[in-house]
Design an enzyme around this catalytic site. Structure first.
Site, PDB file in Angstrom:
ATOM      1  N   SER A 144     -27.732 -17.514 -19.446  1.00 42.94           N
ATOM      2  CA  SER A 144     -26.798 -17.071 -20.477  1.00 42.94           C
ATOM      3  C   SER A 144     -26.181 -15.736 -20.090  1.00 42.94           C
ATOM      4  CB  SER A 144     -27.535 -16.906 -21.811  1.00 42.94           C
ATOM      5  OG  SER A 144     -26.691 -16.284 -22.755  1.00 42.94           O
ATOM      6  N   TYR A 167     -34.641 -12.867 -26.098  1.00 36.84           N
ATOM      7  CA  TYR A 167     -33.830 -13.912 -25.469  1.00 36.84           C
ATOM      8  C   TYR A 167     -33.040 -13.322 -24.305  1.00 36.84           C
ATOM      9  CZ  TYR A 167     -30.345 -17.634 -24.950  1.00 36.84           C
ATOM     10  OH  TYR A 167     -29.543 -18.633 -24.448  1.00 36.84           O
TER      11      TYR A 167
HETATM   12  P1  NAP Z   1     -31.034 -26.517 -28.500  1.00 32.65           P
HETATM   13  O1  NAP Z   1     -30.123 -27.537 -29.050  1.00 32.65           O
HETATM   14  O2  NAP Z   1     -31.796 -25.629 -29.418  1.00 32.65           O
HETATM   15  O3  NAP Z   1     -32.039 -27.275 -27.521  1.00 32.65           O
HETATM   16  C1  NAP Z   1     -33.101 -26.611 -26.924  1.00 32.65           C
HETATM   17  C2  NAP Z   1     -33.962 -27.635 -26.226  1.00 32.65           C
HETATM   18  O4  NAP Z   1     -35.070 -26.948 -25.614  1.00 32.65           O
HETATM   19  C3  NAP Z   1     -34.556 -28.670 -27.200  1.00 32.65           C
HETATM   20  O5  NAP Z   1     -34.624 -29.916 -26.548  1.00 32.65           O
HETATM   21  C4  NAP Z   1     -35.953 -28.119 -27.430  1.00 32.65           C
HETATM   22  O6  NAP Z   1     -36.918 -29.087 -27.812  1.00 32.65           O
HETATM   23  C5  NAP Z   1     -36.256 -27.624 -26.017  1.00 32.65           C
HETATM   24  N1  NAP Z   1     -37.421 -26.742 -25.971  1.00 32.65           N
HETATM   25  C6  NAP Z   1     -37.639 -25.577 -26.613  1.00 32.65           C
HETATM   26  N2  NAP Z   1     -38.862 -25.105 -26.313  1.00 32.65           N
HETATM   27  C7  NAP Z   1     -39.428 -26.003 -25.462  1.00 32.65           C
HETATM   28  C8  NAP Z   1     -40.682 -26.094 -24.790  1.00 32.65           C
HETATM   29  N3  NAP Z   1     -41.633 -25.159 -24.942  1.00 32.65           N
HETATM   30  N4  NAP Z   1     -40.904 -27.153 -23.979  1.00 32.65           N
HETATM   31  C9  NAP Z   1     -39.970 -28.109 -23.816  1.00 32.65           C
HETATM   32  N5  NAP Z   1     -38.783 -28.102 -24.431  1.00 32.65           N
HETATM   33  C10 NAP Z   1     -38.517 -27.054 -25.245  1.00 32.65           C
HETATM   34  O7  NAP Z   1     -30.290 -25.504 -27.522  1.00 32.65           O
HETATM   35  P2  NAP Z   1     -29.126 -25.705 -26.451  1.00 32.65           P
HETATM   36  O8  NAP Z   1     -27.977 -24.953 -26.931  1.00 32.65           O
HETATM   37  O9  NAP Z   1     -28.973 -27.130 -26.049  1.00 32.65           O
HETATM   38  O10 NAP Z   1     -29.756 -24.869 -25.249  1.00 32.65           O
HETATM   39  C11 NAP Z   1     -30.053 -25.415 -23.971  1.00 32.65           C
HETATM   40  C12 NAP Z   1     -30.091 -24.269 -22.982  1.00 32.65           C
HETATM   41  O11 NAP Z   1     -28.795 -23.640 -22.937  1.00 32.65           O
HETATM   42  C13 NAP Z   1     -31.076 -23.160 -23.344  1.00 32.65           C
HETATM   43  O12 NAP Z   1     -31.746 -22.701 -22.189  1.00 32.65           O
HETATM   44  C14 NAP Z   1     -30.175 -22.063 -23.903  1.00 32.65           C
HETATM   45  O13 NAP Z   1     -30.745 -20.785 -23.764  1.00 32.65           O
HETATM   46  C15 NAP Z   1     -28.937 -22.243 -23.054  1.00 32.65           C
HETATM   47  N6  NAP Z   1     -27.711 -21.668 -23.639  1.00 32.65           N
HETATM   48  C16 NAP Z   1     -27.210 -22.168 -24.812  1.00 32.65           C
HETATM   49  C17 NAP Z   1     -26.043 -21.602 -25.327  1.00 32.65           C
HETATM   50  C18 NAP Z   1     -25.406 -22.120 -26.611  1.00 32.65           C
HETATM   51  O14 NAP Z   1     -24.393 -21.542 -27.036  1.00 32.65           O
HETATM   52  N7  NAP Z   1     -25.907 -23.168 -27.217  1.00 32.65           N
HETATM   53  C19 NAP Z   1     -25.411 -20.537 -24.668  1.00 32.65           C
HETATM   54  C20 NAP Z   1     -25.957 -20.062 -23.484  1.00 32.65           C
HETATM   55  C21 NAP Z   1     -27.098 -20.648 -22.984  1.00 32.65           C
HETATM   56  P3  NAP Z   1     -37.269 -29.381 -29.377  1.00 32.65           P
HETATM   57  O15 NAP Z   1     -36.258 -30.362 -29.866  1.00 32.65           O
HETATM   58  O16 NAP Z   1     -38.658 -29.939 -29.319  1.00 32.65           O
HETATM   59  O17 NAP Z   1     -37.197 -28.064 -30.097  1.00 32.65           O
END
Ligand code: NAP
Length: 229
Positions: A144, A167
């Site tokens: 990020s 984070y």
């Molecule tokens: P999200 O919808 O909250 O999904 C997060 C995923 O990570 C879910 O599948 C969650 O599983 C899983 N997770 C969390 N803790 C875990 C663990 N201990 N073991 C295995 N799985 C785990 O978020 P997202 O936006 O798709 O984020 C995906 C990645 O993109 C992350 O690394 C995030 O930091 C990065 N990112 C996102 C954004 C944004 O704007 N959304 C921006 C920059 C970077 P559960 O369903 O079981 O909770």
């Protein structure tokens, strides 16, 4: 066992959000896709959705904050597929959105680091020996801009009001880990990258985010399929 011929890709946190889309798009590239999640029901449901599209997808349970879970999963990959070509460290949490650095608790910091940074380190350590056996590997760390030191110090950043110190620091560590691994693996045809997917409409990003998960997955998928040069 004999290794399967198709490339095998593993995506963590692939039951929803950006990870689900990365998994879908990689599976569409004729890879065997290991869709990993920490919750069996949502992992099976997600796999079912992709299998219904005639994609070669298998569910692999992994809690990335748990070393035993990681070791068991990669042991299964070795036994069942005999190879691992692509690792996408996507799973992540943001549990300290409104917290200021002076109030950050140790447990919040430790939990965030365990999932966002230590999990990717342990998974990379477990997967790289398998990649080395085939002289091929692609590791993509979903990071990020919030972890960029330049962004943190920039008063004009569009993220200047965002707190989330655990984070942010976890993604700074993830960026450092990416560079150290890339340096260590120079010359091995195992390429390691980090990518910010933008501000994305997921549970983490919220409904206001401008980028759709399917668009956010495109750069991680490109990095996961980089040519050798
Ligand atoms: P999200 O919808 O909250 O999904 C997060 C995923 O990570 C879910 O599948 C969650 O599983 C899983 N997770 C969390 N803790 C875990 C663990 N201990 N073991 C295995 N799985 C785990 O978020 P997202 O936006 O798709 O984020 C995906 C990645 O993109 C992350 O690394 C995030 O930091 C990065 N990112 C996102 C954004 C944004 O704007 N959304 C921006 C920059 C970077 P559960 O369903 O079981 O909770």
């Amino acid at each position: 066992m004999n290794a399967t011929k198709k490339r095998v890709a593993l995506v963590t946190g692939a039951n929803r959000g950006i990870g689900f889309e990365i998994a879908r798009q990689l599976a569409q590239k004729d890879m065997t896709l290991l869709l990993s999640a920490r919750d069996d029901k949502s992992g099976f449901d997600a796999r079912q959705m992709l299998s219904a599209q005639q994609l070669d997808v298998h569910y692999l349970p992994i809690d990335v904050s748990d070393q035993t879970s990681i070791q068991a999963a990669i042991g299964k990959v070795k036994d069942k597929f005999g190879r691992l070509d692509v690792l996408v460290n996507n799973a992540g949490i943001m549990i300290d959105g409104q917290t200021r650095i002076l109030e950050l608790s140790l447990s919040m910091f430790q939990n965030t680091l365990a999932t966002n940074a230590l999990g990717p380190l342990l998974l990379s350590q477990a997967c790289i020996p398998l990649m080395k056996e085939n002289g091929y590997g692609r590791i993509v760390n979903v990071s990020s801009t919030l972890g960029s030191l330049n962004d943190i110090i920039n008063p004009d950043s569009s993220y200047a009001e965002v707190q989330a110190p655990a984070y942010r620091l976890s993604k700074t560590v993830l960026n450092g880990l990416t560079v150290l691994l890339a340096k260590e693996l120079r010359g091995t045809n195992i390429l390691v990258s980090a990518v910010c997917p933008g501000w994305v409409r997921t549970r983490m990003g919220g409904d206001e985010a401008p980028v759709a998960p399917s668009d956010a997955a495109e750069t991680p998928v490109w990095l996961a399929t980089l040519p050798d040069d």
